[in-house]
Structure formats: structure tokens, C-alpha cells
Design an enzyme around this catalytic site. Structure first.
Site, mmCIF file in Angstrom:
data_model
loop_
_atom_site.group_PDB
_atom_site.id
_atom_site.type_symbol
_atom_site.label_atom_id
_atom_site.label_comp_id
_atom_site.label_asym_id
_atom_site.label_seq_id
_atom_site.Cartn_x
_atom_site.Cartn_y
_atom_site.Cartn_z
ATOM 1 N N GLU A 48 26.672 32.624 6.646
ATOM 2 C CA GLU A 48 26.051 33.461 7.391
ATOM 3 C C GLU A 48 25.049 32.753 8.430
ATOM 4 O O GLU A 48 24.609 31.568 8.125
ATOM 5 C CB GLU A 48 25.144 34.448 6.923
ATOM 6 C CG GLU A 48 24.308 35.400 7.297
ATOM 7 C CD GLU A 48 23.725 36.334 6.403
ATOM 8 O OE1 GLU A 48 23.664 36.098 5.029
ATOM 9 O OE2 GLU A 48 23.137 37.488 6.851
ATOM 10 N N ASN A 195 27.584 46.310 6.680
ATOM 11 C CA ASN A 195 27.491 45.327 5.349
ATOM 12 C C ASN A 195 26.212 46.126 4.774
ATOM 13 O O ASN A 195 25.198 46.500 5.379
ATOM 14 C CB ASN A 195 26.917 43.709 5.804
ATOM 15 C CG ASN A 195 26.482 43.162 4.757
ATOM 16 O OD1 ASN A 195 26.969 42.808 3.634
ATOM 17 N ND2 ASN A 195 24.864 43.089 4.778
ATOM 18 N N GLU A 196 26.302 46.160 3.461
ATOM 19 C CA GLU A 196 25.022 46.860 2.776
ATOM 20 C C GLU A 196 24.573 47.752 3.220
ATOM 21 O O GLU A 196 23.306 47.838 3.656
ATOM 22 C CB GLU A 196 24.130 45.530 2.321
ATOM 23 C CG GLU A 196 24.425 44.403 1.241
ATOM 24 C CD GLU A 196 23.561 43.651 0.599
ATOM 25 O OE1 GLU A 196 22.352 43.599 1.177
ATOM 26 O OE2 GLU A 196 23.987 42.882 -0.161
ATOM 27 N N TYR A 262 24.337 39.457 -7.158
ATOM 28 C CA TYR A 262 23.529 38.345 -7.364
ATOM 29 C C TYR A 262 22.973 37.970 -8.769
ATOM 30 O O TYR A 262 22.595 39.002 -9.353
ATOM 31 C CB TYR A 262 22.572 38.218 -6.287
ATOM 32 C CG TYR A 262 23.162 37.834 -4.936
ATOM 33 C CD1 TYR A 262 23.445 36.531 -4.727
ATOM 34 C CD2 TYR A 262 23.316 39.042 -3.981
ATOM 35 C CE1 TYR A 262 23.833 36.525 -3.362
ATOM 36 C CE2 TYR A 262 23.736 38.919 -2.854
ATOM 37 C CZ TYR A 262 24.133 37.577 -2.612
ATOM 38 O OH TYR A 262 24.466 37.474 -1.200
ATOM 39 N N GLU A 319 30.145 39.151 -1.811
ATOM 40 C CA GLU A 319 29.053 38.224 -2.033
ATOM 41 C C GLU A 319 28.446 38.202 -3.393
ATOM 42 O O GLU A 319 28.380 39.379 -4.172
ATOM 43 C CB GLU A 319 27.810 39.171 -1.382
ATOM 44 C CG GLU A 319 27.726 38.851 0.229
ATOM 45 C CD GLU A 319 26.517 39.428 1.022
ATOM 46 O OE1 GLU A 319 25.329 39.256 0.378
ATOM 47 O OE2 GLU A 319 26.553 39.842 2.104
ATOM 48 N N GLN A 368 26.381 31.270 -0.624
ATOM 49 C CA GLN A 368 27.007 30.935 0.430
ATOM 50 C C GLN A 368 27.646 29.331 0.488
ATOM 51 O O GLN A 368 27.383 28.786 -0.282
ATOM 52 C CB GLN A 368 26.267 31.274 1.777
ATOM 53 C CG GLN A 368 25.681 32.509 1.685
ATOM 54 C CD GLN A 368 25.019 32.933 3.126
ATOM 55 O OE1 GLN A 368 25.033 32.329 3.998
ATOM 56 N NE2 GLN A 368 24.247 34.449 3.066
HETATM 57 O O1 AHR Z 1 23.371 36.174 1.297
HETATM 58 C C1 AHR Z 1 22.180 36.728 1.528
HETATM 59 C C2 AHR Z 1 22.200 38.212 1.746
HETATM 60 O O2 AHR Z 1 22.141 38.975 0.711
HETATM 61 C C3 AHR Z 1 22.953 38.670 2.754
HETATM 62 O O3 AHR Z 1 22.745 38.572 4.240
HETATM 63 C C4 AHR Z 1 22.814 40.374 2.473
HETATM 64 O O4 AHR Z 1 24.230 41.052 2.636
HETATM 65 C C5 AHR Z 1 22.565 40.378 0.814
HETATM 66 O O5 AHR Z 1 21.576 41.029 0.833
#
Ligand code: AHR
Length: 510
Positions: A48, A195-196, A262, A319, A368
Site C-alpha cells: 500500500e 476496500n473496507e 489483524y 489483509e 504488508q
Molecule cells: O494494512 C493497513 C490498513 O488496515 C489498510 O489500509 C486497511 O484496509 C486496514 O484497515
């Protein structure tokens, strides 16, 4: 095999009491059975416009003193080639819904300088744009996953971007691409529609987003044979509502629904936990949090099985990875974090889970690639270091497009208070080279595991491959000591197979 194994363990027990607490693990499979193919795209990566993820991490420009190929740093290119990255997602993330593709084409010195309002408020020079992205993935030998802007763009903007990239005929957009140096259409494997959308992509409700998806997808057109797989932006964490609503409401072309998860050791966005110098409880909590993705994927797949019994809609974890508190001396908007043995174990645990669901989970992207979150690579100007996570990707590359083999695993738990996770997780597969591979990960940082294998369908006697482990839970590579943690050769007789505490092992069974 069992008696011999117990005798061997008993002898070791007498000689080295530290093994007394070794977990006893049973792994059973028939090598003649086959499960789904493990899509190579499970090993995809995410890059990103965030911090030093693209600028410095990948792109330094042709005039840089850092050795580069047409602006892309050679050390990073070579390292990523070695782990055979199959797919790269770009330009975001949250950045995708603020990105206007026209600002990233044409002569570089004429491109507008914007402010990256989402990540650190820094200048975004737009020198890395569509052509640079495709050149980058082509240099890597990877496929492209382009994420379109639904949040602040328009249907026309998105449709024209796709036409610009894929147009074959003499349309003005295809001609403009040619004028900018690219005769042949770019090949796009996946295209994300936003995205999101539940958050930075527009704070939408799933019903509203799915209506927008229907509208946008209607106008996304590409020549036959070059239509990317379309990705609907789905939910995250324990949520299944987005998967449910999207899979019910979208009747247009949809190849998969994305999902983000995450791993925050403390499950608290204001106090996520440290990347280094952590306690065993922090280690346990990280394993516990990361292992939750197994339940979350299962819950989402149950919804898909109900709404899409044919299995047409895939589940893309586009992600995932660890997310720690920013280091005190770093810009908090850059999401730079160190990477330790703990991250390597997290990666392996996730791979083993993705393999388990390989029928529907056919693509994932770790967050990432360089200098951001659970990165493969860290750079500091001209210096580069490969992280423990990088090495896990290298060890697991034999699983790309391998055919999974179903197995039964009986493992004790690794416990902390009243919480528990399985001590050991595994994968078994037949690689594209015809060889039989076994991956084992031991989440317990104190106790090893004796693996009692019961294999049918093949005569195997030895395990040969690599191991990643260290004394310290937060063992890591730094710019001054870049080779502190690297895979080492591992071999064992199958009737004496033991893996140490906090280790990742990938072996061929022969
Ligand atoms: O990976 C960092 C961020 O995490 C991304 O931009 C977003 O899609 C997510 O919230």
C-alpha cells in the site's frame, strides 16, 4: 514405529530431563488421499502507499544511489523473487479509496503531488502509479491484484481505469496507455471494488455497499480472457454479516468476498502490544488471537455454504497479520514494526489454517510486503533486512499449488490460565514436484513436541527440510545483525521426529 519411538523418547528422557514436558502429538494420514489444491495465491502480499512501503521500500527512482532496475530496488526485487511471491495487491487498503488513477500516469515530473491524508499526512508524489505497479509485478513474476476506488471515486472512473489497463483496440484510453509506454494490455488477476466499505472505504452498511457493487460491477468490462476476478469488499474479525448480505444480494459477477483479520496481542486498538521485548503472556495472547481466525473463517464459510452451495464465491483473506504499537521513535502513521520469531510462528499458524480451508480460501494477502506491519522486508535507506516472516514464506513456498492431503492431528494444548490453543498445528501436501511435504508449527515457547507419525500409502523413513527457531521469543534480524534468525537444515528419522519449542518446520518425507 510407535514402540521404537517411545523407546527413543524414553532414552532421551533419561539423558535430558528437559524433554520430560514434551507434548505427545499423533499425526495420521494416508498419502494416497487428496484434498483441495492449495492455491498459490494464498501466498499473496499487500503493498500500500503507506509509510515507506512503496517509496523507499520498493521504489527509489532511477536516479537513486541505491542499486535499482528502472527505479525498483534490486535487493528487494531479488529477495521477493526468492520466495516466489505469486500475487501483489495494490494501491491499498484505505489508500485505494482515496486514489485517483489518472494522477499516477504520464510523465512522472508532471504528476500531481497529493497529501496521503490517511497515512501520516505525507506528500504522495504519484511517481509510483499504474505502469510502475505492473512493471514491478512483472519483474517479480507475480500476478496483479488492483484495488479500485469506490469510496471517493465514481463508476466512470473505475470503468475507465479497467479499460485503460486492458483495452486491446484503438480506443482513446488504450491509445493513451500506449502513448505512456505500454503497447500490450496489462493482465490483471483480481480487481477489488472498494476496500473496507464498513470503515475507511465509506462507512457503509452492507446492504448499501452491495447495491453499489451491483452498479459498479455492471460497468466493469474487459476483453475476453482478460477480465479479472472481481472482489467484493467484505467484513472483518468475528463478523459474518457482510459475507451473508453480500452473498445474498449480489447477483452480478462476483468471484470472491474479501475479509480482513489483524492479530493484536491485547485485542485493543489503543494498546495493541509491543513488537519486541514482550512477555510469555504476550506471546500466548498473540497465538490465541491469531488462532481465532480458524473459527472466524469457519463461521464465514458456513454462511457461504448456505448462500452459495455451488462454491462459486471464494473467500479472500486479503489483509491479515500482526499489528503492534508503533515504535516510540517512529511516525505512528507509518505502521513500521519489528518482526520476530513470534511473527514467523504466526505466519505458519495462519498458513496451516488457510490450507485447511483451501477449497474456498483461495487467495490471501499478508499486510504488508515491505516496511509496514508484518513485513517480509525492512529497509533503512540503502540497507535491507529479511524478517523471520520472510523466512516462513520461503520455507512454505513448496505448498504453492500443492495438493493438500487430509490428516488427523491429536495434540495437547498450550495453556495460559484458563485459555488454551493447540500446541501444534500442521499441513500435509503433495507438491507440484511430486514430493510429499509436512509442515509443523509448535506454538508453545517452552515445550517441544514428539510427533508420532502413522502414515499409510507411502514408504517414508526420513524427514528432511528446514527449521526456524531460536532461544529468545523475540529473536529478530536487525540491520546490524541481519542473519540472527534464518532457517537451518533439519533432518530426522520419522520414528524419532521431535520439534523444539516455538519452532516452524517444513520437511519432505522420503
Ligand atoms: O494494512 C493497513 C490498513 O488496515 C489498510 O489500509 C486497511 O484496509 C486496514 O484497515
Amino acid at each position: 514405529m510407535k514402540i521404537k519411538h517411545l523407546i527413543a523418547a524414553g532414552m532421551l528422557l533419561a539423558a535430558a530431563p528437559v524433554l520430560a514436558k514434551d507434548h505427545k502429538v499423533d499425526l495420521t494420514f494416508d498419502a494416497g488421499n487428496t484434498g483441495p489444491v492449495i492455491d498459490k495465491d494464498i501466498y499473496g502480499q499487500f503493498a500500500e502507499h503507506l509509510g515507506r512501503g512503496i517509496y523507499e521500500g520498493v521504489w527509489v527512482g532511477e536516479d537513486s544511489d541505491i542499486p535499482n532496475t528502472r527505479g525498483f530496488r534490486n535487493d528487494v526485487l531479488n529477495a521477493l523473487r526468492d520466495i516466489e511471491v505469486p500475487l501483489v495487491r495494490w494501491p491499498g487498503g484505505c489508500f485505494a479509496d482515496e486514489y485517483h488513477w489518472r494522477e499516477g500516469i504520464g510523465p512522472r515530473d508532471e504528476r500531481p503531488v497529493k497529501v496521503n491524508t490517511h497515512w501520516g499526512g505525507v506528500e504522495e508524489p504519484n511517481t509510483f502509479g499504474t505502469h510502475e505497479f505492473f512493471e514491478f509485478v512483472e519483474l517479480l513474476g507475480a500476478d496483479a491484484y488492483v484495488n479500485g476506488n469506490l469510496g471517493s471515486g465514481s463508476v466512470q472512473e473505475m470503468a475507465e481505469w479497467l479499460e485503460y489497463m486492458t483495452g486491446e483496440k484503438g480506443s482513446t484510453l488504450a491509445q493513451e496507455r500506449r502513448k505512456n509506454g505500454r503497447e500490450e494490455p496489462f493482465e490483471i488477476a483480481y480487481f477489488g471494488i472498494g476496500n473496507e466499505a464498513w470503515g475507511c472505504g465509506g462507512n457503509m452498511r452492507p446492504e448499501y455497499y452491495s447495491d453499489l457493487y451491483r452498479q459498479y460491477a455492471t460497468f466493469l468490462k474487459a476483453p475476453e480472457g482478460n477480465m479479472p476476478k472481481l472482489v467484493a469488499s467484505g467484513g472483518h474479525s468475528e463478523d459474518t454479516t457482510w459475507t451473508d448480505v453480500l452473498s445474498k444480494n449480489i447477483e452480478q459477477k462476483i468471484d470472491g468476498i474479501s475479509y480482513h483479520y489483524y492479530t493484536l496481542p491485547n485485542s485493543d486498538w489503543d494498546n495493541k502490544g509491543r513488537a519486541i521485548n514482550f512477555s510469555e503472556t504476550d506471546w500466548f495472547n498473540t497465538m490465541d488471537r491469531t488462532y481465532k481466525i480458524d473459527d472466524y473463517i469457519e463461521a464465514n464459510l458456513k454462511v457461504l455454504e448456505k448462500n452459495d452451495p455451488e462454491g462459486d464465491i471464494k473467500f479472500y483473506v486479503d489483509e491479515w497479520g500482526t499489528w503492534y504499537d508503533p515504535e516510540p521513535e517512529r511516525d505512528p502513521g507509518f505502521l513500521y514494526q519489528q518482526n520476530t520469531l513470534r511473527d514467523a510462528v504466526v505466519a505458519a499458524v495462519n498458513f496451516n489454517i488457510f490450507h485447511k480451508y483451501a477449497e474456498r480460501v483461495t487467495m490471501t494477502n499478508i499486510a504488508q510486503m515491505v516496511n509496514v506491519l508484518q513485513a517480509m522486508i525492512l529497509t533503512d535507506k540503502e540497507k535491507m533486512v529479511l524478517t523471520p516472516t520472510y523466512h516462513t514464506y520461503g520455507m512454505y513456498k513448496v505448498f504453492q499449488d500443492a495438493t493438500s492431503i487430509p490428516f488427523k492431528l491429536k495434540t495437547p494444548d498450550y495453556k495460559n490460565g484458563d485459555k488454551r490453543v493447540p500446541a501444534v498445528t500442521a499441513s500435509v501436501a503433495r507438491g507440484t514436484d511430486g514430493k510429499l511435504y509436512l509442515a509443523l508449527v509448535n506454538m508453545d515457547p517452552k515445550n517441544g513436541a514428539d510427533i508420532d507419525l502413522d502414515i499409510d500409502g507411502v514408504k517414508a523413513k526420513r524427514a528432511e527440510g528446514q527449521i526456524l527457531t531460536a532461544e529468545a521469543m523475540d529473536a529478530r534480524n536487525t540491520f546490524d545483525a541481519p542473519a540472527t534468525l534464518e532457517p537451518k537444515a533439519f533432518s530426522a528419522d520419522l520414528d524419532e521426529l521431535r520439534i523444539p519449542a516455538k519452532s516452524v518446520v517444513v520437511v519432505e518425507l522420503k
